[in-house]
Design an enzyme around this catalytic site. Structure first.
Site, PDB file in Angstrom:
ATOM      1  N   GLU A 187      41.379  47.545  49.887  1.00  0.00           N
ATOM      2  CA  GLU A 187      40.443  46.624  49.224  1.00  0.00           C
ATOM      3  C   GLU A 187      39.377  46.133  50.207  1.00  0.00           C
ATOM      4  O   GLU A 187      38.192  46.068  49.871  1.00  0.00           O
ATOM      5  CB  GLU A 187      41.233  45.442  48.663  1.00  0.00           C
ATOM      6  CG  GLU A 187      40.448  44.421  47.886  1.00  0.00           C
ATOM      7  CD  GLU A 187      41.357  43.305  47.420  1.00  0.00           C
ATOM      8  OE1 GLU A 187      41.207  42.166  47.923  1.00  0.00           O
ATOM      9  OE2 GLU A 187      42.228  43.546  46.568  1.00  0.00           O
ATOM     10  N   TYR A 188      39.792  45.798  51.433  1.00  0.00           N
ATOM     11  CA  TYR A 188      38.831  45.386  52.466  1.00  0.00           C
ATOM     12  C   TYR A 188      37.752  46.451  52.636  1.00  0.00           C
ATOM     13  O   TYR A 188      36.556  46.163  52.681  1.00  0.00           O
ATOM     14  CB  TYR A 188      39.545  45.193  53.817  1.00  0.00           C
ATOM     15  CG  TYR A 188      40.199  43.861  54.056  1.00  0.00           C
ATOM     16  CD1 TYR A 188      40.871  43.177  53.041  1.00  0.00           C
ATOM     17  CD2 TYR A 188      40.191  43.298  55.326  1.00  0.00           C
ATOM     18  CE1 TYR A 188      41.492  41.972  53.295  1.00  0.00           C
ATOM     19  CE2 TYR A 188      40.812  42.083  55.590  1.00  0.00           C
ATOM     20  CZ  TYR A 188      41.464  41.425  54.571  1.00  0.00           C
ATOM     21  OH  TYR A 188      42.078  40.226  54.823  1.00  0.00           O
ATOM     22  N   LEU A 208      52.809  26.617  41.839  1.00  0.00           N
ATOM     23  CA  LEU A 208      52.087  26.746  40.574  1.00  0.00           C
ATOM     24  C   LEU A 208      50.575  26.709  40.783  1.00  0.00           C
ATOM     25  O   LEU A 208      49.847  26.021  40.081  1.00  0.00           O
ATOM     26  CB  LEU A 208      52.524  25.629  39.604  1.00  0.00           C
ATOM     27  CG  LEU A 208      54.038  25.523  39.377  1.00  0.00           C
ATOM     28  CD1 LEU A 208      54.366  24.334  38.483  1.00  0.00           C
ATOM     29  CD2 LEU A 208      54.593  26.817  38.785  1.00  0.00           C
ATOM     30  N   GLY A 209      50.122  27.451  41.781  1.00  0.00           N
ATOM     31  CA  GLY A 209      48.683  27.582  42.004  1.00  0.00           C
ATOM     32  C   GLY A 209      48.082  28.550  41.014  1.00  0.00           C
ATOM     33  O   GLY A 209      48.624  28.798  39.936  1.00  0.00           O
ATOM     34  N   LYS A 224      51.716  46.521  49.233  1.00  0.00           N
ATOM     35  CA  LYS A 224      50.667  45.553  48.886  1.00  0.00           C
ATOM     36  C   LYS A 224      49.727  45.331  50.073  1.00  0.00           C
ATOM     37  O   LYS A 224      48.512  45.167  49.898  1.00  0.00           O
ATOM     38  CB  LYS A 224      51.301  44.225  48.461  1.00  0.00           C
ATOM     39  CG  LYS A 224      50.298  43.104  48.130  1.00  0.00           C
ATOM     40  CD  LYS A 224      49.356  43.479  47.004  1.00  0.00           C
ATOM     41  CE  LYS A 224      48.669  42.288  46.355  1.00  0.00           C
ATOM     42  NZ  LYS A 224      47.989  41.363  47.241  1.00  0.00           N
ATOM     43  N   GLY A 251      45.043  38.816  40.559  1.00  0.00           N
ATOM     44  CA  GLY A 251      44.165  37.660  40.703  1.00  0.00           C
ATOM     45  C   GLY A 251      44.152  36.765  39.471  1.00  0.00           C
ATOM     46  O   GLY A 251      45.115  36.689  38.702  1.00  0.00           O
ATOM     47  N   SER A 292      49.374  41.884  42.496  1.00  0.00           N
ATOM     48  CA  SER A 292      47.921  42.027  42.449  1.00  0.00           C
ATOM     49  C   SER A 292      47.442  41.809  41.018  1.00  0.00           C
ATOM     50  O   SER A 292      48.081  42.235  40.064  1.00  0.00           O
ATOM     51  CB  SER A 292      47.502  43.422  42.925  1.00  0.00           C
ATOM     52  OG  SER A 292      46.089  43.561  42.907  1.00  0.00           O
ATOM     53  N   ASN A 318      45.719  45.926  50.024  1.00  0.00           N
ATOM     54  CA  ASN A 318      44.695  44.956  50.409  1.00  0.00           C
ATOM     55  C   ASN A 318      43.817  45.475  51.537  1.00  0.00           C
ATOM     56  O   ASN A 318      42.625  45.158  51.600  1.00  0.00           O
ATOM     57  CB  ASN A 318      45.343  43.624  50.801  1.00  0.00           C
ATOM     58  CG  ASN A 318      45.810  42.838  49.592  1.00  0.00           C
ATOM     59  OD1 ASN A 318      46.014  43.390  48.516  1.00  0.00           O
ATOM     60  ND2 ASN A 318      45.982  41.543  49.758  1.00  0.00           N
TER      61      ASN A 318
END
Length: 337
Positions: free
Chosen positions: A195-196, A8-9, A188, A122, A120, A192
């Site tokens: 994204e980098y 649950l972060g 995914k 955030g 994805s 990412n």
């Protein structure tokens, strides 16, 4: 539908919240009791152990794991002891796709289903929705479609591609069944990696703009300093924040990343809050490794990964070797500032 969430972060808690907003029942577990209690106050069923977590779920159970990749294997091993044939484990973290392929095979031997879901969105996903890249069995994806519809942004979150009409096509609702086990995390991973590269290009461009007033500086004239030719061409004191705001409007490079950069520069124009040490969580490495194994050039992604390594101090010894060699062959002394 009912679904359980382990972890649950920042992401896991908001996944639970979004599911509950859409009328789904959620059982929540985390090693941090306060994280559980926070969601209990919002309507989730809270539990204090894995065994209690499994007992609270109706069969066939669906258990979504949202923990760091390094903890996923141990969490699955613990969870597996309490599950029954026909139950499903979902890994929504950023695991390596090869681990997914292996896990699915092992779990299938015990008549347990496994899905990997690249997630994805955030910290903004609670309101915007999450882009879901799903790997696993077709039949299972079809059964859990209400869950994916609730979590994803939906077709109205973006204008439809020109000349597309009629019922939503694959991907248009914000989630996609990408293929069998591992396919979700593979997609995914590439997401990412891209994204980098995008982040690196934006950061490098802004870095050049930031340095464009170098012609106004008084440079030292010595054998260790390359002179700036034609300093009169580099006397621009750009407002970086204003340029990023400009690019948000009508520019070809306008994007969510540009939006977020504009917000960061508005809050802290000099970015004094940051040290410049950029972490890499694994996906960039795996993307580069996959590119090598497949023989596919990935110049930008790999260079952006190496830049992150450099920012973490990994190039320090390399740079010392360079200075040492310059001193050895030419008597060059390192400049201290």
């Amino acid at each position: 539908m009912q679904i359980g969430m382990i972890g649950l972060g920042r992401m896991g808690a908001n996944l639970v919240r979004r599911l509950m907003r859409h009328g789904h029942e959620c059982v929540a577990y985390d090693v941090n009791p306060s994280a559980v209690q926070m969601l209990v106050k919002e309507g989730a069923t809270g539990v204090t152990s894995i065994s209690e977590f499994v007992a609270a779920l109706d069969t066939p159970r669906v258990a979504w794991i949202m923990v760091p990749a390094g903890l996923t294997e141990a969490t699955i091993a613990d969870l597996k002891q309490h599950l029954s044939p026909g139950d499903t484990i979902i890994d929504g973290g950023n695991s390596m796709w090869q681990d997914d392929v292996n896990r699915a095979k092992r779990l299938l031997a015990d008549n347990l289903h496994y899905m990997d879901i690249g997630t994805s969105g955030g910290v903004f996903g609670l309101e915007r929705g999450y882009s879901l890249m799903i790997g696993g069995e077709k039949e299972l994806v079809a059964r859990l479609e209400p869950i994916f519809d609730a979590l994803s942004p939906g077709i109205d979150s973006a204008e439809r591609t020109p000349d597309i009409s009629g019922p939503p096509r694959p991907g248009e609702k914000g989630w996609l069944h990408c293929g069998p086990a591992g396919a979700g995390h593979f997609v995914k991973m590439i997401h990412n990696g891209i994204e980098y590269g995008m982040m690196a290009a934006i950061a490098e461009g802004l870095g050049i703009l930031k340095a464009a007033n170098a012609g106004c500086d008084e440079r030292q004239h010595d054998s260790e300093t390359s002179p700036l030719r034609n300093p009169e061409y580099y006397r621009y004191d750009f407002d970086i924040g204003a340029i990023v705001e400009l690019w948000r409007r009508g520019s070809v490079v306008s994007s969510w990343l540009i939006d977020l950069t504009a917000h960061a520069l508005m809050a802290d124009p000099s970015l004094n809050e940051f040290s410049g040490k950029v972490s890499d969580s694994g996906e960039g490495r795996w993307t580069s490794q996959a590119a090598i194994e497949l023989g596919v050039p990935a110049h930008t992604i790999t260079a952006s990964l190496f830049e992150r390594f450099s920012s973490q101090g990994s190039s320090l010894f390399t740079d010392k070797v360079l200075s040492a060699m310059r001193k050895e062959f030419g008597g060059h002394h390192e400049k201290k500032s």
